[in-house]
Enzyme design. Sequence first.
Site, PDB file in Angstrom:
ATOM      1  N   SER A  80       0.850  -1.186   0.000  1.00 47.79           N
ATOM      2  CA  SER A  80       0.000   0.000   0.000  1.00 47.79           C
ATOM      3  C   SER A  80       0.890   1.242   0.000  1.00 47.79           C
ATOM      4  O   SER A  80       1.744   1.368  -0.877  1.00 47.79           O
ATOM      5  CB  SER A  80      -0.955  -0.024   1.203  1.00 47.79           C
ATOM      6  OG  SER A  80      -1.887   1.021   1.107  1.00 47.79           O
ATOM      7  N   THR A  81       0.753   2.108   0.981  1.00 42.74           N
ATOM      8  CA  THR A  81       1.535   3.351   1.003  1.00 42.74           C
ATOM      9  C   THR A  81       3.033   3.045   0.996  1.00 42.74           C
ATOM     10  O   THR A  81       3.529   2.299   1.829  1.00 42.74           O
ATOM     11  CB  THR A  81       1.179   4.175   2.255  1.00 42.74           C
ATOM     12  OG1 THR A  81      -0.228   4.387   2.270  1.00 42.74           O
ATOM     13  CG2 THR A  81       1.881   5.513   2.240  1.00 42.74           C
ATOM     14  N   HIS A 107      -2.541  -1.209  -3.399  1.00 37.04           N
ATOM     15  CA  HIS A 107      -3.667  -0.298  -3.198  1.00 37.04           C
ATOM     16  C   HIS A 107      -3.450   0.939  -4.063  1.00 37.04           C
ATOM     17  O   HIS A 107      -2.516   1.716  -3.834  1.00 37.04           O
ATOM     18  CB  HIS A 107      -3.773   0.130  -1.736  1.00 37.04           C
ATOM     19  CG  HIS A 107      -4.119  -0.995  -0.807  1.00 37.04           C
ATOM     20  ND1 HIS A 107      -4.018  -0.886   0.568  1.00 37.04           N
ATOM     21  CD2 HIS A 107      -4.578  -2.244  -1.041  1.00 37.04           C
ATOM     22  CE1 HIS A 107      -4.408  -2.016   1.123  1.00 37.04           C
ATOM     23  NE2 HIS A 107      -4.735  -2.863   0.168  1.00 37.04           N
ATOM     24  N   MET A 200      -0.129   1.111   5.144  1.00 36.26           N
ATOM     25  CA  MET A 200      -0.886   1.439   6.343  1.00 36.26           C
ATOM     26  C   MET A 200      -2.027   0.436   6.504  1.00 36.26           C
ATOM     27  O   MET A 200      -2.618  -0.007   5.525  1.00 36.26           O
ATOM     28  CB  MET A 200      -1.451   2.859   6.208  1.00 36.26           C
ATOM     29  CG  MET A 200      -2.163   3.390   7.423  1.00 36.26           C
ATOM     30  SD  MET A 200      -2.473   5.183   7.302  1.00 36.26           S
ATOM     31  CE  MET A 200      -3.454   5.276   5.814  1.00 36.26           C
ATOM     32  N   ASP A 203      -4.413  -4.939   5.900  1.00 39.83           N
ATOM     33  CA  ASP A 203      -4.799  -5.775   4.765  1.00 39.83           C
ATOM     34  C   ASP A 203      -3.670  -6.753   4.455  1.00 39.83           C
ATOM     35  O   ASP A 203      -2.516  -6.349   4.319  1.00 39.83           O
ATOM     36  CB  ASP A 203      -5.093  -4.903   3.533  1.00 39.83           C
ATOM     37  CG  ASP A 203      -5.665  -5.708   2.375  1.00 39.83           C
ATOM     38  OD1 ASP A 203      -6.298  -6.748   2.626  1.00 39.83           O
ATOM     39  OD2 ASP A 203      -5.469  -5.288   1.221  1.00 39.83           O
TER      40      ASP A 203
END
Length: 236
Positions: A80-81, A107, A200, A203
């Site tokens: 993600s991030t 993401h 973050m 998931d």
Amino acid sequence: GHTELYRGAEYAVDFLPKRIQDIDADVAKVAHILRGKILHMAAARPSANKPVSATSPASSPKTQSKRHPVPYRLLMIGASTGGPKVLQELISRMPGHFPLPIVIVQHMPGSFTKTFADRMNSVSALQVKEAQHGDRLKPGSVYVTPGGKQIYVDGKREEMSLRIEDPLPGEIYKPSVDIAFRSAAQSLGDHVLALVMTGMGADGREGAEALVKAGSTVWGQSEASCVIYGMPKAVA
């Protein structure tokens, strides 16, 4: 525009669509999401910008054969991030003869995933593309899950294919690492190597649990090299 954004893509740690409405119609919810991202990135240590090591003790064939005698058939990566930068670095270092297909769940809004895949393809010896429904998984190929969709791995071992579906109501992450990992565990059992990278939230935690229970292997990115040590920490 996408072109202007990608001129500096090596420094990107996250992506947002131009239209805030594409995130969520609830402005208060969007503000909460943005505050969380900004605070987490502001708190990240300078060491998070260091390159990810290309080698580790767990990557040696001898260690792998002791820990996991069953041959891997698929590499899955969730992020993600901070993921776009580290994924580009990782994929660009892999040799063209890498023996496994690679499925990436990053993401990212749907308007960015094709551009992201094309950018990685331009700097990699592997074949990188945005995944499409019905794609047959081939060694040395990388499949980036389309933003706003869910990806599932169908089939067994040498006959693996991808199923792309619209998310169900209530699914928070689109794409979801949990959903992708669980489908691989169900289809391939102990033949999966999974990586959970910077991001973050949590998931990937449930999907990683399903993979480990099936006998597969899950690795997490080190805290020192993460922009946000959230997803790997949840898995650990």
